[in-house]
Design a protein around this motif. Sequence first.
Motif, mmCIF file in Angstrom:
data_model
loop_
_atom_site.group_PDB
_atom_site.id
_atom_site.type_symbol
_atom_site.label_atom_id
_atom_site.label_comp_id
_atom_site.label_asym_id
_atom_site.label_seq_id
_atom_site.Cartn_x
_atom_site.Cartn_y
_atom_site.Cartn_z
ATOM 1 N N VAL A 173 0.837 -1.202 0.000
ATOM 2 C CA VAL A 173 0.000 0.000 0.000
ATOM 3 C C VAL A 173 0.869 1.249 0.000
ATOM 4 O O VAL A 173 0.604 2.214 -0.732
ATOM 5 N N LEU A 174 1.915 1.261 0.805
ATOM 6 C CA LEU A 174 2.811 2.414 0.834
ATOM 7 C C LEU A 174 3.494 2.610 -0.521
ATOM 8 O O LEU A 174 3.673 3.757 -0.974
ATOM 9 N N ALA A 175 3.860 1.531 -1.176
ATOM 10 C CA ALA A 175 4.469 1.641 -2.499
ATOM 11 C C ALA A 175 3.490 2.237 -3.503
ATOM 12 O O ALA A 175 3.875 3.031 -4.372
ATOM 13 N N ASP A 221 -0.694 1.092 -9.295
ATOM 14 C CA ASP A 221 -0.687 -0.350 -9.007
ATOM 15 C C ASP A 221 0.473 -1.032 -9.722
ATOM 16 O O ASP A 221 1.189 -1.862 -9.145
ATOM 17 N N ASP A 222 0.658 -0.686 -11.001
ATOM 18 C CA ASP A 222 1.711 -1.323 -11.791
ATOM 19 C C ASP A 222 3.096 -1.041 -11.215
ATOM 20 O O ASP A 222 3.970 -1.911 -11.212
ATOM 21 N N ARG A 223 3.275 0.166 -10.729
ATOM 22 C CA ARG A 223 4.578 0.491 -10.148
ATOM 23 C C ARG A 223 4.777 -0.245 -8.825
ATOM 24 O O ARG A 223 5.884 -0.687 -8.519
ATOM 25 N N ALA A 224 3.704 -0.391 -8.048
ATOM 26 C CA ALA A 224 3.823 -1.073 -6.758
ATOM 27 C C ALA A 224 4.143 -2.547 -6.928
ATOM 28 O O ALA A 224 4.908 -3.118 -6.137
ATOM 29 N N VAL A 225 3.561 -3.196 -7.959
ATOM 30 C CA VAL A 225 3.771 -4.640 -8.114
ATOM 31 C C VAL A 225 5.122 -4.971 -8.732
ATOM 32 O O VAL A 225 5.435 -6.143 -8.929
ATOM 33 N N ALA A 252 -5.740 4.225 -1.838
ATOM 34 C CA ALA A 252 -5.382 2.866 -2.246
ATOM 35 C C ALA A 252 -6.621 2.055 -2.585
ATOM 36 O O ALA A 252 -6.576 1.149 -3.420
ATOM 37 N N GLY A 253 -7.738 2.354 -1.910
ATOM 38 C CA GLY A 253 -8.986 1.665 -2.204
ATOM 39 C C GLY A 253 -9.824 2.494 -3.155
ATOM 40 O O GLY A 253 -9.380 2.892 -4.225
ATOM 41 N N GLY A 254 -11.066 2.765 -2.768
ATOM 42 C CA GLY A 254 -11.918 3.613 -3.586
ATOM 43 C C GLY A 254 -12.957 2.822 -4.356
ATOM 44 O O GLY A 254 -12.969 1.592 -4.361
ATOM 45 N N ARG A 260 -9.849 -2.931 -10.088
ATOM 46 C CA ARG A 260 -8.388 -2.989 -9.999
ATOM 47 C C ARG A 260 -7.924 -4.307 -9.382
ATOM 48 O O ARG A 260 -6.890 -4.853 -9.774
ATOM 49 N N VAL A 261 -8.683 -4.837 -8.410
ATOM 50 C CA VAL A 261 -8.335 -6.138 -7.825
ATOM 51 C C VAL A 261 -8.411 -7.222 -8.890
ATOM 52 O O VAL A 261 -7.516 -8.076 -8.997
#
Length: 300
Positions: A173-175, A221-225, A252-254, A260-261
Amino acid sequence: MTAALALLGYAVLVGVLAPLPLARARWTYRAPRLAVALWQGLALSFLTALVPALHHLAVPGGHLHLGLAGLMHLCGVDHPAGQALGGGWRLVLPAAAALWPLGRFTAALARTARHRRRHRALLDLVAARDPELGAHVLDHHVPAAYCLPGRRSRIVLTRGALDLLTPAQLAAVLAHERAHVAGRHHLARTAGDAFAAAFPFLPLARLAARETPLLLEMAADDRAVRRHPRAVLAAAMYRVADGQVPRAAFAAGGPAALLRVRRLLAPATAPHPALRVAAALTTAAAPVLPLLFTCGPVLP
């Protein structure tokens, strides 16, 4: 007159027809950063067609390729004193068409910056900064995670999120939030909102404002994964999906968390390289294509 009609026809094509297939295209979810750039390229293309079209209508025979000297000539600056301001009024309409969206963008930036500044001041009073997390922790039981972008950015976690998320989920989530800050995503979203406010009845403006926030979330999301498992980020998003966040923040949610999930858990292949090249070339060329009508050979 021919150039003006050609430019207006191009503006209609870009502003009314082009956004419809782009909004339905599914490749945009597989390359969200490129899709955001394409939406912005089309918006710039619409403006670079509209302004010269109005210029040609207001100043028949006046061509923008004459540069500063030509503009001064059109304004009458190089005329004798008695004729200095003879035709300058004709430029009011094209100037207004150029300054109107710019003014809305500036006003939107100022408004969102003001909201973020007020929220930062509130956070400084009610939230505790955690140096290890690099985030502010808000004592609230509802799980939520968001960031306030800008020069004095803040990443905010509620106590409920800290209690619910595992260490791996928290790191993911922080990423995600740091990706928003590093990518300056608030500028792209503000530009889309301002364009929609400037041209509320234009399909391009409405669809760009609708699609851009979701695409920016997918880009984060793509950067975090890149460093965290997809399933971990998806689980974390599910757990904080119901958290309420300020309008000027990225969460992060929304509301689009379910979409997105699903995207994270069932990743599609990247768009074909030919499609990516075509989209990139369109993004780069679209803003300058209208200039071919203006700076090309003089049309009757």
